[in-house]
Design a protein around this motif. Structure first.
Motif, PDB file in Angstrom:
ATOM      1  N   ILE A 150      18.848   7.459  32.481  1.00  0.00           N
ATOM      2  CA  ILE A 150      17.597   7.611  32.860  1.00  0.00           C
ATOM      3  C   ILE A 150      17.131   7.399  34.228  1.00  0.00           C
ATOM      4  O   ILE A 150      16.660   8.210  34.875  1.00  0.00           O
ATOM      5  N   ALA A 151      17.894   6.206  34.737  1.00  0.00           N
ATOM      6  CA  ALA A 151      17.728   5.680  36.016  1.00  0.00           C
ATOM      7  C   ALA A 151      18.196   6.853  37.093  1.00  0.00           C
ATOM      8  O   ALA A 151      17.629   7.419  38.095  1.00  0.00           O
ATOM      9  N   ASN A 152      19.408   7.380  36.752  1.00  0.00           N
ATOM     10  CA  ASN A 152      20.186   8.482  37.245  1.00  0.00           C
ATOM     11  C   ASN A 152      19.079   9.484  37.462  1.00  0.00           C
ATOM     12  O   ASN A 152      18.896  10.133  38.591  1.00  0.00           O
ATOM     13  N   ALA A 202       6.920   8.179  48.926  1.00  0.00           N
ATOM     14  CA  ALA A 202       7.073   8.824  47.823  1.00  0.00           C
ATOM     15  C   ALA A 202       8.127   8.521  46.900  1.00  0.00           C
ATOM     16  O   ALA A 202       8.164   8.248  45.682  1.00  0.00           O
ATOM     17  N   ASP A 203       9.377   8.488  47.561  1.00  0.00           N
ATOM     18  CA  ASP A 203      10.824   8.284  46.883  1.00  0.00           C
ATOM     19  C   ASP A 203      10.519   6.882  46.443  1.00  0.00           C
ATOM     20  O   ASP A 203      11.117   6.417  44.969  1.00  0.00           O
ATOM     21  N   ILE A 204      10.031   5.559  46.982  1.00  0.00           N
ATOM     22  CA  ILE A 204      10.197   4.532  46.651  1.00  0.00           C
ATOM     23  C   ILE A 204       9.122   4.300  45.433  1.00  0.00           C
ATOM     24  O   ILE A 204       9.463   3.716  44.302  1.00  0.00           O
ATOM     25  N   ILE A 205       8.109   4.802  45.516  1.00  0.00           N
ATOM     26  CA  ILE A 205       7.069   4.750  44.503  1.00  0.00           C
ATOM     27  C   ILE A 205       7.275   5.589  43.295  1.00  0.00           C
ATOM     28  O   ILE A 205       7.097   5.091  42.221  1.00  0.00           O
ATOM     29  N   GLY A 206       8.098   6.657  43.328  1.00  0.00           N
ATOM     30  CA  GLY A 206       8.434   7.426  42.227  1.00  0.00           C
ATOM     31  C   GLY A 206       9.524   6.536  41.553  1.00  0.00           C
ATOM     32  O   GLY A 206       9.363   6.540  40.230  1.00  0.00           O
ATOM     33  N   VAL A 207      10.472   5.881  41.978  1.00  0.00           N
ATOM     34  CA  VAL A 207      11.500   5.289  41.334  1.00  0.00           C
ATOM     35  C   VAL A 207      10.761   3.929  40.680  1.00  0.00           C
ATOM     36  O   VAL A 207      11.164   3.936  39.672  1.00  0.00           O
ATOM     37  N   PHE A 208       9.880   3.648  41.554  1.00  0.00           N
ATOM     38  CA  PHE A 208       9.108   2.617  40.643  1.00  0.00           C
ATOM     39  C   PHE A 208       8.205   2.807  39.431  1.00  0.00           C
ATOM     40  O   PHE A 208       8.320   2.285  38.507  1.00  0.00           O
ATOM     41  N   GLY A 209       7.794   3.970  39.639  1.00  0.00           N
ATOM     42  CA  GLY A 209       7.140   4.642  38.393  1.00  0.00           C
ATOM     43  C   GLY A 209       8.157   4.789  37.121  1.00  0.00           C
ATOM     44  O   GLY A 209       7.892   4.456  36.118  1.00  0.00           O
ATOM     45  N   GLY A 210       9.382   5.082  37.621  1.00  0.00           N
ATOM     46  CA  GLY A 210      10.465   5.241  36.363  1.00  0.00           C
ATOM     47  C   GLY A 210      10.801   4.073  35.843  1.00  0.00           C
ATOM     48  O   GLY A 210      10.995   3.773  34.722  1.00  0.00           O
ATOM     49  N   TYR A 211      10.625   2.916  36.960  1.00  0.00           N
ATOM     50  CA  TYR A 211      11.115   1.598  36.482  1.00  0.00           C
ATOM     51  C   TYR A 211      10.019   1.045  35.576  1.00  0.00           C
ATOM     52  O   TYR A 211      10.538   0.360  34.526  1.00  0.00           O
ATOM     53  N   LEU A 212       8.740   1.327  35.872  1.00  0.00           N
ATOM     54  CA  LEU A 212       7.606   0.764  35.106  1.00  0.00           C
ATOM     55  C   LEU A 212       7.833   1.107  33.567  1.00  0.00           C
ATOM     56  O   LEU A 212       7.814   0.394  32.762  1.00  0.00           O
ATOM     57  N   VAL A 213       7.989   2.515  33.581  1.00  0.00           N
ATOM     58  CA  VAL A 213       8.020   3.120  32.173  1.00  0.00           C
ATOM     59  C   VAL A 213       9.406   2.607  31.518  1.00  0.00           C
ATOM     60  O   VAL A 213       9.219   2.096  30.187  1.00  0.00           O
ATOM     61  N   SER A 214      10.323   2.544  32.066  1.00  0.00           N
ATOM     62  CA  SER A 214      11.875   2.132  31.384  1.00  0.00           C
ATOM     63  C   SER A 214      11.445   0.873  30.890  1.00  0.00           C
ATOM     64  O   SER A 214      12.059   0.172  30.024  1.00  0.00           O
ATOM     65  N   GLY A 223      17.095  -5.544  35.486  1.00  0.00           N
ATOM     66  CA  GLY A 223      18.462  -5.723  36.523  1.00  0.00           C
ATOM     67  C   GLY A 223      19.202  -4.623  36.233  1.00  0.00           C
ATOM     68  O   GLY A 223      19.442  -3.792  37.222  1.00  0.00           O
ATOM     69  N   VAL A 224      19.581  -3.980  35.083  1.00  0.00           N
ATOM     70  CA  VAL A 224      20.501  -3.030  34.843  1.00  0.00           C
ATOM     71  C   VAL A 224      19.816  -1.719  35.498  1.00  0.00           C
ATOM     72  O   VAL A 224      20.396  -0.824  36.116  1.00  0.00           O
ATOM     73  N   TYR A 225      18.569  -1.566  35.231  1.00  0.00           N
ATOM     74  CA  TYR A 225      17.749  -0.350  35.852  1.00  0.00           C
ATOM     75  C   TYR A 225      17.986  -0.246  37.136  1.00  0.00           C
ATOM     76  O   TYR A 225      18.500   0.653  37.751  1.00  0.00           O
ATOM     77  N   ILE A 226      17.802  -1.405  37.863  1.00  0.00           N
ATOM     78  CA  ILE A 226      17.635  -1.390  39.418  1.00  0.00           C
ATOM     79  C   ILE A 226      19.152  -1.164  39.932  1.00  0.00           C
ATOM     80  O   ILE A 226      19.532  -0.452  40.850  1.00  0.00           O
ATOM     81  N   ASN A 227      20.121  -1.997  39.131  1.00  0.00           N
ATOM     82  CA  ASN A 227      21.550  -1.824  39.658  1.00  0.00           C
ATOM     83  C   ASN A 227      22.014  -0.242  39.382  1.00  0.00           C
ATOM     84  O   ASN A 227      22.815   0.140  40.350  1.00  0.00           O
ATOM     85  N   SER A 228      21.665   0.427  38.331  1.00  0.00           N
ATOM     86  CA  SER A 228      22.206   1.694  38.177  1.00  0.00           C
ATOM     87  C   SER A 228      21.556   2.627  39.119  1.00  0.00           C
ATOM     88  O   SER A 228      22.270   3.680  39.835  1.00  0.00           O
ATOM     89  N   THR A 229      20.351   2.653  39.524  1.00  0.00           N
ATOM     90  CA  THR A 229      19.593   3.331  40.651  1.00  0.00           C
ATOM     91  C   THR A 229      20.370   3.100  41.871  1.00  0.00           C
ATOM     92  O   THR A 229      20.692   4.027  42.327  1.00  0.00           O
ATOM     93  N   ALA A 230      20.683   1.933  42.425  1.00  0.00           N
ATOM     94  CA  ALA A 230      21.072   1.678  43.655  1.00  0.00           C
ATOM     95  C   ALA A 230      22.613   2.240  43.572  1.00  0.00           C
ATOM     96  O   ALA A 230      23.261   2.946  44.522  1.00  0.00           O
ATOM     97  N   GLY A 279       7.553   9.802  38.434  1.00  0.00           N
ATOM     98  CA  GLY A 279       8.662   9.173  38.067  1.00  0.00           C
ATOM     99  C   GLY A 279       8.256   8.506  36.723  1.00  0.00           C
ATOM    100  O   GLY A 279       9.344   8.579  35.863  1.00  0.00           O
ATOM    101  N   MET A 280       6.929   8.318  36.319  1.00  0.00           N
ATOM    102  CA  MET A 280       6.736   7.804  34.938  1.00  0.00           C
ATOM    103  C   MET A 280       7.273   8.555  33.937  1.00  0.00           C
ATOM    104  O   MET A 280       7.690   8.487  32.954  1.00  0.00           O
ATOM    105  N   VAL A 281       6.931  10.174  34.240  1.00  0.00           N
ATOM    106  CA  VAL A 281       6.929  11.197  33.036  1.00  0.00           C
ATOM    107  C   VAL A 281       8.387  11.410  33.157  1.00  0.00           C
ATOM    108  O   VAL A 281       8.799  11.866  31.895  1.00  0.00           O
ATOM    109  N   LEU A 282       9.029  11.537  34.103  1.00  0.00           N
ATOM    110  CA  LEU A 282      10.708  11.748  34.339  1.00  0.00           C
ATOM    111  C   LEU A 282      11.264  10.631  33.260  1.00  0.00           C
ATOM    112  O   LEU A 282      12.129  11.188  32.597  1.00  0.00           O
ATOM    113  N   ALA A 283      11.082   9.384  33.350  1.00  0.00           N
ATOM    114  CA  ALA A 283      11.773   8.687  32.631  1.00  0.00           C
ATOM    115  C   ALA A 283      11.294   8.751  31.205  1.00  0.00           C
ATOM    116  O   ALA A 283      12.308   8.663  30.222  1.00  0.00           O
TER     117      ALA A 283
END
Ligand SMILES: Nc1ncnc2c1ncn2[C@@H]1O[C@H](COP(=O)(O)OP(=O)(O)O)[C@@H](O)[C@H]1O
Ligand SMILES: [Mg+2]
Lengths: 257, 257
Positions: free
Chosen positions: A85-87, A160-172, A181-188, A65-69
């Motif tokens: 990026i969230a997408n 893994a899905d949840i942790i991966g998205v969280f990894g992207g969130y951390l880097v972003s 907030g924007v990141y989480i909303n666009s993910t959802a 998730g982190m490297v993807l971001a």
């Protein structure tokens, strides 16, 4: 002439292998739905596959998730598209990287240990001993592993899905300075149920394949320690290849209409 | 023989590839009789036992147990037949994932669905019969010496009160004293209880001690069967060579396979 004979032998050997594997899978599945089952053994396999794979799968997921971001930021930076990026992160993780990477990691961890354990039981006559004690080796050894693989891999991938998205969130948020907030909303907003569900179906298939190849290679191993070693390698390699191939086929099934 | 044979073998044949291992075995074992099969390594002694136990399928011929042909019975009936059997494997074949007592009680818990507590009591009783303390029950098989493993294997074989017991080289790999302890245990647990026994060995001391009758297997056939007391004056030069352990004689060791 000799060359043709060689090709013929390889092809025949391969077909024989496929046939034996198909019969093995059929026998295993038919035993899955006929009592008696061994709840205690199924439980132990579930803990082995599900719980003890959590660290390695979680680690794989968070760094993916982190490297993807990070990667998509270098691509999308010009458009300053935080939502893109969230997408990218959530789609890649749920559809592909979650199930495939978890599948490959578990194939290495679990497929190998299944083949080694069952293979050792084969060459030390423990499997023969089972049947003399009126216990069907398929029910006792194969069924618990197949069921555990089938049910635990989807759970692992969900985590893994949840942790991966969280990894992207951390880097972003912490490295690229995006608004949380924007990141989480666009993910959802972006993620569709089919994205997650297709990933979980893939996971179930991969879990089945991992257990099947582990059990099959162990069950037919012969010739002492060397044979068990070969069975272990075969289990991991064949499960990994099958995961990559069926991943493509399932993706086509789900998304190319 | 007055009574119907417990085990009746007629022209049993088994080949692996182009290697004919069993080439027409005929043998009757009467109830409560102890028959010992002797023969060199690799002459198919273990294969013969596995054909009777249904672990291997004979290519042709008849295997009768208690007057019923068990050569081609389905797997479901096989479990019932195997309840009559106990088997001590060459390498003991203990389940190394289970403690000793669960090994001994395995057939009781899986085959007869006995509750764990009761099965453990029975296991400890059976361990006492083979001269092992109750505390051994909680050890893992890998913590035991070879002689103790054989004793646990013997306990596992007799725990289900079988009608017929098979011993595959019960004394091989043990020191002479431990070998004789095992011989005495076999006599106490099997012969004195009226259980039918078919043993295979190449240990002549053991063969003389535990057998009523001795048969010698050579090149896939039983070339001589007779009273254990007469094995020294069989009049058969193959048997003489084997019994006296001479390198010179009609039996030529195949040094190359
Ligand atoms: N499952 C098998 N596949 C192929 N060959 C086998 C198998 N089991 C036994 N054999 C061969 O059969 C022969 C007899 O083996 P075995 O019965 O184990 O000998 P022993 O008399 O020492 O117990 C050996 O040469 C062995 O290589
Ligand atoms: Mg043998």
């Amino acid at each position: 002439m000799n060359f043709l004979a060689l090709i013929g032998r390889v092809v025949l050997g391969f077909l024989g292998h496929i046939g034996r594997l198909t019969i093995f899978a059929g026998t295993a599945l038919s035993h899955c739905v006929r009592p008696p089952l061994y709840p205690r053994l199924i439980g132990r396999q579930m803990i082995d596959i599900g719980y003890y794979s959590l660290p390695v799968v979680g680690l794989t997921a968070i760094f993916s998730g982190m490297v993807l971001a990070l990667q998509s930021y270098t691509g999308f930076a010009r458009f300053s598209a935080e939502s893109a990026i969230a997408n990218v992160v959530v789609l890649s993780i749920t559809r592909e990287l979650g199930p495939v990477l978890a599948g490959l990691m578990v194939a290495g961890r679990i497929g190998a240990s299944m083949a080694a354990e069952i293979g050792t039981m084969r060459v030390t006559e423990q499997i023969d001993a089972l049947s003399t004690l009126s216990t069907n080796p398929f029910k006792y050894l194969v069924v618990p592993r197949i069921l555990a693989g089938l049910f635990m891999l989807p759970l692992l991938v969900l985590v893994a899905d949840i942790i991966g998205v969280f990894g992207g969130y951390l880097v972003s948020v912490y490295k690229l300075g995006f608004n949380p907030g924007v990141y989480i909303n666009s993910t959802a907003d972006f993620v569709q149920p089919l994205d997650v569900i297709s990933g979980l179906v893939k996971a179930a298939v991969f879990g089945f394949l991992i257990s099947l190849m582990g059990c099959y290679n162990g069950y037919y191993s012969k010739g002492g320690a060397q044979g068990v070693g070969a069975a272990t390698t075969n289990a991991v390699v064949s499960a990994s290849i099958l995961i990559l191939i069926t991943n493509y086929l399932l993706t086509e099934l789900f998304f190319s209409t | 023989m007055s009574s119907a044979p417990k085990i009746h073998l007629k022209d049993v044949r088994k080949a692996f590839g182009d290697k004919q291992v069993l080439n027409g075995i005929d043998l009757d074992v009467a109830p409560a009789e102890s028959v010992v099969i002797i023969g060199g390594s690799g002459t198919g002694k273990s294969v013969l036992l596995k054909c009777i136990l249904g672990i291997l399928n004979a290519d042709s011929g008849v295997v009768d147990v208690d007057g019923t042909d068990v050569t081609h019975i389905p797997a479901s009936t096989r479990g019932e037949v195997n309840k009559k059997f106990g088997m001590l494997f060459q390498g003991a074949a203990l389940f190394d994932s289970l403690p000793v007592w669960e090994n001994v009680a395995f057939g009781l818990m899986q085959g007869e669905r006995m509750p764990r507590k009761q099965a453990k009591e029975r296991a400890i009783e059976t361990l006492a019969k083979v001269g092992l303390a109750a505390s051994v029950g909680d050890l893992s098989p890998s913590e035991l010496s070879g002689g103790m493993q054989k004793r646990v294997g013997l306990a596992r074989a007799i725990a289900g009160n079988p009608e017929i017991i098979f011993f595959d080289e019960p004394t091989t790999g043990l020191d002479p004293i431990m070998a004789d302890v095992i011989n005495d245990l076999i006599i106490a647990c099997v012969r004195d209880k009226g259980i039918t026994a078919l043993s295979i060995t190449h240990d002549m001391h053991s063969a003389r001690k535990i057998g009523d009758r001795i048969g010698m297997i050579y090149e896939g056939r039983l070339i001589w069967v007779g009273d254990a007391k007469t094995v020294d004056r069989s009049g058969n030069e193959y048997v003489d060579q084997f019994v006296n352990g001479r390198a010179e004689g009609p039996i030529k060791m195949q040094l190359r396979r």
